[in-house]
Design an enzyme around this catalytic site. Structure first.
Site, PDB file in Angstrom:
ATOM      1  N   GLN A 184       6.959   2.443  33.311  1.00 36.64           N
ATOM      2  CA  GLN A 184       7.390   1.080  33.145  1.00 36.64           C
ATOM      3  C   GLN A 184       7.183   0.464  31.759  1.00 36.64           C
ATOM      4  O   GLN A 184       6.552   0.417  31.039  1.00 36.64           O
ATOM      5  CB  GLN A 184       5.547   0.459  34.416  1.00 36.64           C
ATOM      6  CG  GLN A 184       5.733  -1.084  34.519  1.00 36.64           C
ATOM      7  CD  GLN A 184       4.987  -1.563  35.172  1.00 36.64           C
ATOM      8  OE1 GLN A 184       3.763  -2.147  34.339  1.00 36.64           O
ATOM      9  NE2 GLN A 184       4.499  -1.527  36.818  1.00 36.64           N
ATOM     10  N   CYS A 218       1.999  -8.126  36.290  1.00 34.60           N
ATOM     11  CA  CYS A 218       1.243  -8.449  35.054  1.00 34.60           C
ATOM     12  C   CYS A 218       0.422  -9.839  34.805  1.00 34.60           C
ATOM     13  O   CYS A 218       1.958 -10.396  34.303  1.00 34.60           O
ATOM     14  CB  CYS A 218       0.757  -7.609  34.237  1.00 34.60           C
ATOM     15  SG  CYS A 218      -0.061  -7.367  33.090  1.00 34.60           S
ATOM     16  N   LYS A 242       8.510  -3.845  40.367  1.00 31.77           N
ATOM     17  CA  LYS A 242       6.456  -3.807  41.069  1.00 31.77           C
ATOM     18  C   LYS A 242       6.514  -5.275  40.910  1.00 31.77           C
ATOM     19  O   LYS A 242       6.550  -5.418  40.005  1.00 31.77           O
ATOM     20  CB  LYS A 242       5.495  -3.142  39.808  1.00 31.77           C
ATOM     21  CG  LYS A 242       4.549  -3.407  40.557  1.00 31.77           C
ATOM     22  CD  LYS A 242       3.490  -2.480  39.937  1.00 31.77           C
ATOM     23  CE  LYS A 242       1.946  -2.548  40.557  1.00 31.77           C
ATOM     24  NZ  LYS A 242       1.221  -2.900  40.167  1.00 31.77           N
ATOM     25  N   HIS A 256       2.362  -5.499  44.981  1.00 27.76           N
ATOM     26  CA  HIS A 256       1.048  -6.065  44.718  1.00 27.76           C
ATOM     27  C   HIS A 256       0.443  -7.329  46.005  1.00 27.76           C
ATOM     28  O   HIS A 256       0.894  -8.247  45.300  1.00 27.76           O
ATOM     29  CB  HIS A 256       0.132  -6.685  43.540  1.00 27.76           C
ATOM     30  CG  HIS A 256      -0.730  -6.682  43.404  1.00 27.76           C
ATOM     31  ND1 HIS A 256      -1.458  -6.048  42.125  1.00 27.76           N
ATOM     32  CD2 HIS A 256      -2.505  -7.030  43.951  1.00 27.76           C
ATOM     33  CE1 HIS A 256      -3.201  -6.255  42.048  1.00 27.76           C
ATOM     34  NE2 HIS A 256      -3.163  -7.010  43.741  1.00 27.76           N
ATOM     35  N   ASN A 308       0.287  -2.604  47.659  1.00 30.92           N
ATOM     36  CA  ASN A 308      -0.270  -1.938  46.263  1.00 30.92           C
ATOM     37  C   ASN A 308      -1.523  -3.402  47.151  1.00 30.92           C
ATOM     38  O   ASN A 308      -1.585  -4.416  46.893  1.00 30.92           O
ATOM     39  CB  ASN A 308       0.360  -2.050  44.887  1.00 30.92           C
ATOM     40  CG  ASN A 308      -0.771  -1.757  43.876  1.00 30.92           C
ATOM     41  OD1 ASN A 308      -0.617  -2.819  43.288  1.00 30.92           O
ATOM     42  ND2 ASN A 308      -1.756  -0.909  43.566  1.00 30.92           N
ATOM     43  N   GLY A 341      -6.080  -3.497  46.531  1.00 36.00           N
ATOM     44  CA  GLY A 341      -7.277  -2.867  47.484  1.00 36.00           C
ATOM     45  C   GLY A 341      -7.058  -2.259  47.788  1.00 36.00           C
ATOM     46  O   GLY A 341      -8.751  -1.889  49.002  1.00 36.00           O
ATOM     47  N   ARG A 376      -7.481   1.703  40.851  1.00 30.77           N
ATOM     48  CA  ARG A 376      -8.231   1.535  40.391  1.00 30.77           C
ATOM     49  C   ARG A 376      -9.208   3.112  40.834  1.00 30.77           C
ATOM     50  O   ARG A 376      -9.690   3.954  40.131  1.00 30.77           O
ATOM     51  CB  ARG A 376      -9.518   0.609  40.155  1.00 30.77           C
ATOM     52  CG  ARG A 376      -8.912   0.204  39.363  1.00 30.77           C
ATOM     53  CD  ARG A 376      -9.348  -1.783  38.985  1.00 30.77           C
ATOM     54  NE  ARG A 376      -8.926  -2.400  40.047  1.00 30.77           N
ATOM     55  CZ  ARG A 376      -9.740  -3.837  40.171  1.00 30.77           C
ATOM     56  NH1 ARG A 376     -10.549  -3.689  40.204  1.00 30.77           N
ATOM     57  NH2 ARG A 376      -8.820  -4.033  41.515  1.00 30.77           N
TER      58      ARG A 376
END
Length: 329
Positions: A66, A96, A135, A167, A207, A209, A231
């Site tokens: 990335q 990000c 992304k 996301h 993406n 949760g 995570r």
């Protein structure tokens, strides 16, 4: 494309987490999942220590780099350099939300500049022998995601991008920290699924949760092409990656045990120590291997206390493993 198949399940790029040691561990647990590096800025690739920033073990394939940046020429140069290292994919970060990223005009702030993102992607594609992907978020700040996201996808896809990971949260660039941006903005899975219906020819991964393989399967069954987990895959890899090949990729092989993975890590650890590395640089990524299993607390405690001591070696890992096997007996 094979990489599209691997992208049915991917492990998210996570700063300070998904380094080469983490990815080697994850690859031992899943043969098929697509692994991502931490984000590396294009400027760092061009001007920094390339072997340290870009080097990886061949066992990590399929692995994606990335990149962060907003200058098309700079991103193209970084892409050419990265391609020489043998990455299977080059991904552009448009998600990000950190202040450091905003100040450099890349990351989620680029959701406000889809034409520039398209220029960056076109330059990267021209320089890359492998897939260039994006992304992104569903929007930032006061943007209306239902308007912004389809326009963003259409504009960037027109430059040649065909695979996106979305996301399913906004990024609030003003008022929320990067950590808060991972949890506080509400998830909008419905919108991301609607994008797949609106853009059926694009390969879209969802993406945000997603913490179980069952949830990942549900998104795939509902029409998404891929699922990215962050995570949960890091903190409880035994729940996600040990069973990913069977649950997501229909691999008939028998899943490994976490204990077997520990033993497979030992030669890698020994090689790292022989080259001057420290045990804790690797074992910090292994703390969650036994999450939810008997002895997990003892495993974490022993590694946390002992792995950073001078001269710590694989005997520390084996003693920590004894905490697990004793509890399981």
């Amino acid at each position: 494309m094979q990489i599209d198949h691997n992208a049915r399940l991917s492990v998210a790029p996570m700063m300070d987490w998904t380094d080469r040691h983490c990815r080697y561990l994850h690859r031992l647990m899943s043969r098929h999942a697509l692994l991502y590096t931490e984000m590396v800025t294009a400027a760092a690739v061009i001007h920094g220590p390339r072997d340290r920033l870009l080097g990886f073990d061949p066992a990590e394939h399929p692995v994606a780099l990335q990149l962060g940046g907003s200058d098309p020429a700079e991103l193209a140069q970084a892409t050419r350099i990265a391609a020489e290292f043998g990455y299977d994919e080059i991904n552009l970060n448009v998600g990000c939300p950190s202040d450091r990223v905003q100040s450099g005009c890349f990351g989620a702030v680029l959701m406000e500049r889809p034409t520039l993102v398209a220029e960056c992607v076109a330059a990267m594609i021209a320089a890359s022998p492998v897939s260039v992907t994006v992304k992104c978020r569903i929007g930032v700040d006061d943007q209306d995601p239902e308007t912004v996201l389809p326009g963003f996808l259409e504009t960037v896809a027109s430059a040649g991008a065909r695979r996106f990971t979305i996301h399913a949260r906004k990024a609030w660039l003003k008022g929320l920290s990067p950590k808060e941006n991972r949890d506080i903005p509400p998830l909008d899975y419905v919108l991301v699924h609607a994008m797949k219906r609106e853009f059926p020819d694009l390969h879209l991964s969802i993406n945000g949760g997603i913490t179980t393989l069952e949830a990942a399967r549900a998104h795939l069954a509902a029409g998404m092409d891929g699922v990215m987990i962050g995570r949960a895959a890091y903190h409880a890899p035994g729940d996600i990656l040990l069973y990913a090949d069977q649950v997501i990729f229909d691999d008939p092989s028998t899943p490994k045990t976490a204990q077997a993975v520990v033993h497979e890590m030992l030669p890698y650890i020994e090689a790292h120590l022989a080259s001057g590395g420290r045990l804790g640089q690797i074992t910090r990524h292994m703390l969650g291997l036994f999450t939810g299993r008997p002895g997990a607390r003892g495993w974490r405690r022993h590694l946390s206390q002992e792995a950073h001591r001078n001269g710590a070696g694989t005997d520390v890992v084996l003693r920590a493993l004894a905490e697990v096997t004793t509890q399981a007996a």
